[in-house]
Write a protein that holds these residues in place. Structure first.
Motif, PDB file in Angstrom:
ATOM      1  N   UNK A  77      -4.962 -41.864  12.542  1.00  0.00           N
ATOM      2  CA  UNK A  77      -4.166 -41.069  13.486  1.00  0.00           C
ATOM      3  C   UNK A  77      -3.109 -41.951  14.158  1.00  0.00           C
ATOM      4  N   UNK A  78      -3.533 -43.114  14.645  1.00  0.00           N
ATOM      5  CA  UNK A  78      -2.591 -44.028  15.294  1.00  0.00           C
ATOM      6  C   UNK A  78      -1.546 -44.531  14.297  1.00  0.00           C
ATOM      7  N   UNK A  79      -2.005 -44.761  13.057  1.00  0.00           N
ATOM      8  CA  UNK A  79      -1.095 -45.244  12.020  1.00  0.00           C
ATOM      9  C   UNK A  79       0.009 -44.247  11.737  1.00  0.00           C
ATOM     10  N   UNK A  80      -0.313 -42.958  11.789  1.00  0.00           N
ATOM     11  CA  UNK A  80       0.716 -41.945  11.565  1.00  0.00           C
ATOM     12  C   UNK A  80       1.736 -41.983  12.694  1.00  0.00           C
ATOM     13  N   UNK A  81       1.262 -42.087  13.929  1.00  0.00           N
ATOM     14  CA  UNK A  81       2.191 -42.124  15.065  1.00  0.00           C
ATOM     15  C   UNK A  81       3.123 -43.332  14.966  1.00  0.00           C
ATOM     16  N   UNK A  82       2.572 -44.495  14.617  1.00  0.00           N
ATOM     17  CA  UNK A  82       3.439 -45.674  14.528  1.00  0.00           C
ATOM     18  C   UNK A  82       4.361 -45.582  13.311  1.00  0.00           C
ATOM     19  N   UNK A  83       3.890 -44.980  12.214  1.00  0.00           N
ATOM     20  CA  UNK A  83       4.748 -44.792  11.035  1.00  0.00           C
ATOM     21  C   UNK A  83       5.900 -43.837  11.354  1.00  0.00           C
ATOM     22  N   UNK A  84       5.615 -42.778  12.142  1.00  0.00           N
ATOM     23  CA  UNK A  84       6.673 -41.842  12.545  1.00  0.00           C
ATOM     24  C   UNK A  84       7.723 -42.571  13.372  1.00  0.00           C
ATOM     25  N   UNK A  85       7.279 -43.382  14.329  1.00  0.00           N
ATOM     26  CA  UNK A  85       8.218 -44.104  15.197  1.00  0.00           C
ATOM     27  C   UNK A  85       9.044 -45.107  14.390  1.00  0.00           C
ATOM     28  N   UNK A  86       8.383 -45.839  13.494  1.00  0.00           N
ATOM     29  CA  UNK A  86       9.094 -46.842  12.683  1.00  0.00           C
ATOM     30  C   UNK A  86      10.111 -46.171  11.769  1.00  0.00           C
ATOM     31  N   UNK A  87       9.747 -45.020  11.205  1.00  0.00           N
ATOM     32  CA  UNK A  87      10.631 -44.326  10.265  1.00  0.00           C
ATOM     33  C   UNK A  87      11.812 -43.691  10.992  1.00  0.00           C
ATOM     34  N   UNK A  88      11.574 -43.213  12.224  1.00  0.00           N
ATOM     35  CA  UNK A  88      12.654 -42.574  12.988  1.00  0.00           C
ATOM     36  C   UNK A  88      13.756 -43.571  13.323  1.00  0.00           C
ATOM     37  N   UNK A  89      13.414 -44.861  13.359  1.00  0.00           N
ATOM     38  CA  UNK A  89      14.401 -45.891  13.701  1.00  0.00           C
ATOM     39  C   UNK A  89      15.290 -46.243  12.511  1.00  0.00           C
ATOM     40  N   UNK A  90      14.930 -45.762  11.331  1.00  0.00           N
ATOM     41  CA  UNK A  90      15.686 -46.095  10.119  1.00  0.00           C
ATOM     42  C   UNK A  90      16.672 -44.980   9.790  1.00  0.00           C
ATOM     43  N   UNK A  91      17.799 -45.327   9.169  1.00  0.00           N
ATOM     44  CA  UNK A  91      18.745 -44.273   8.769  1.00  0.00           C
ATOM     45  C   UNK A  91      18.183 -43.423   7.636  1.00  0.00           C
ATOM     46  N   UNK A  92      18.657 -42.188   7.560  1.00  0.00           N
ATOM     47  CA  UNK A  92      18.262 -41.310   6.461  1.00  0.00           C
ATOM     48  C   UNK A  92      17.003 -40.534   6.761  1.00  0.00           C
ATOM     49  N   UNK A  93      16.627 -39.688   5.812  1.00  0.00           N
ATOM     50  CA  UNK A  93      15.423 -38.886   5.964  1.00  0.00           C
ATOM     51  C   UNK A  93      14.245 -39.549   5.285  1.00  0.00           C
ATOM     52  N   UNK A  94      13.066 -39.346   5.848  1.00  0.00           N
ATOM     53  CA  UNK A  94      11.873 -40.004   5.327  1.00  0.00           C
ATOM     54  C   UNK A  94      10.707 -39.038   5.280  1.00  0.00           C
ATOM     55  N   UNK A  95       9.884 -39.211   4.281  1.00  0.00           N
ATOM     56  CA  UNK A  95       8.650 -38.437   4.163  1.00  0.00           C
ATOM     57  C   UNK A  95       7.486 -39.403   4.238  1.00  0.00           C
ATOM     58  N   UNK A  96       6.533 -39.103   5.102  1.00  0.00           N
ATOM     59  CA  UNK A  96       5.327 -39.920   5.209  1.00  0.00           C
ATOM     60  C   UNK A  96       4.200 -39.243   4.450  1.00  0.00           C
ATOM     61  N   UNK A  97       3.588 -40.000   3.558  1.00  0.00           N
ATOM     62  CA  UNK A  97       2.524 -39.489   2.698  1.00  0.00           C
ATOM     63  C   UNK A  97       1.340 -40.442   2.821  1.00  0.00           C
ATOM     64  N   UNK A  98       0.138 -39.888   2.920  1.00  0.00           N
ATOM     65  CA  UNK A  98      -1.047 -40.737   2.972  1.00  0.00           C
ATOM     66  C   UNK A  98      -1.462 -41.053   1.540  1.00  0.00           C
ATOM     67  N   UNK A  99      -1.436 -42.349   1.213  1.00  0.00           N
ATOM     68  CA  UNK A  99      -1.723 -42.796  -0.156  1.00  0.00           C
ATOM     69  C   UNK A  99      -3.063 -43.492  -0.232  1.00  0.00           C
ATOM     70  N   UNK A 100      -3.698 -43.350  -1.368  1.00  0.00           N
ATOM     71  CA  UNK A 100      -4.870 -44.185  -1.634  1.00  0.00           C
ATOM     72  C   UNK A 100      -4.376 -45.530  -2.123  1.00  0.00           C
ATOM     73  N   UNK A 101      -4.691 -46.576  -1.357  1.00  0.00           N
ATOM     74  CA  UNK A 101      -4.280 -47.917  -1.767  1.00  0.00           C
ATOM     75  C   UNK A 101      -5.487 -48.834  -1.923  1.00  0.00           C
ATOM     76  N   UNK A 102      -6.689 -48.269  -1.774  1.00  0.00           N
ATOM     77  CA  UNK A 102      -7.905 -49.031  -2.030  1.00  0.00           C
ATOM     78  C   UNK A 102      -8.046 -50.226  -1.102  1.00  0.00           C
TER      79      UNK A 102
END
Length: 126
Positions: free
Chosen positions: A69-94
């Motif tokens: 949950x916290x990771x999504x909030x920080x990912x949203x904030x980090x992505x909002x600071x970047x130019x362009x549109x972004x999609x956040x997807x939860x990936x299995x990275x093992x």
């Protein structure tokens, strides 16, 4: 640029796949009662569920559910600071995940129509 340029892909058995605009998300929560989901609370009080564990799998530990949950909030904030549109997807990275879930939020670029490349191409961990 800002939160309106960031989208979150939510997928669950209950509600299927939905893409939610980050600036409409007012809360991200995880709780023990529904441990296989993150709950995205959007403006107006609607709840969108995002599967973080297959149905019937071991429940998440509290620290891992909270980390997603916290990771999504920080990912949203980090992505909002970047130019362009972004999609956040939860990936299995093992074992590469920074928590015990094997899952990590990854960011993919979106084009103007809201479409994004396949998550396995061009998605980077956030």
């Amino acid at each position: 640029m800002g939160m309106q340029d960031v989208w979150v892909r939510a997928q669950s058995i209950v509600s299927g796949s939905r893409t939610v605009r980050a600036d409409t998300i007012v809360q991200v929560k995880w709780d023990r009662q529904s441990s296989q989901y993150l709950t995205l609370v959007v403006k107006g009080g609607e709840e969108v569920y995002h599967q973080v564990r297959p149905y019937g799998a071991q429940p998440l530990e509290e620290k891992d559910g909270t980390a997603l949950a916290d990771g999504l909030l920080s990912a949203m904030a980090a992505s909002a600071a970047l130019p362009g549109g972004h999609l956040l997807v939860l990936h299995e990275v093992g074992d590469a995940a920074p928590n015990g879930t094997g899952l990590q939020w990854c960011r993919a670029a979106m084009n103007g129509t809201g479409e994004q490349p396949a998550p396995d191409r061009g998605a980077e961990p956030v």
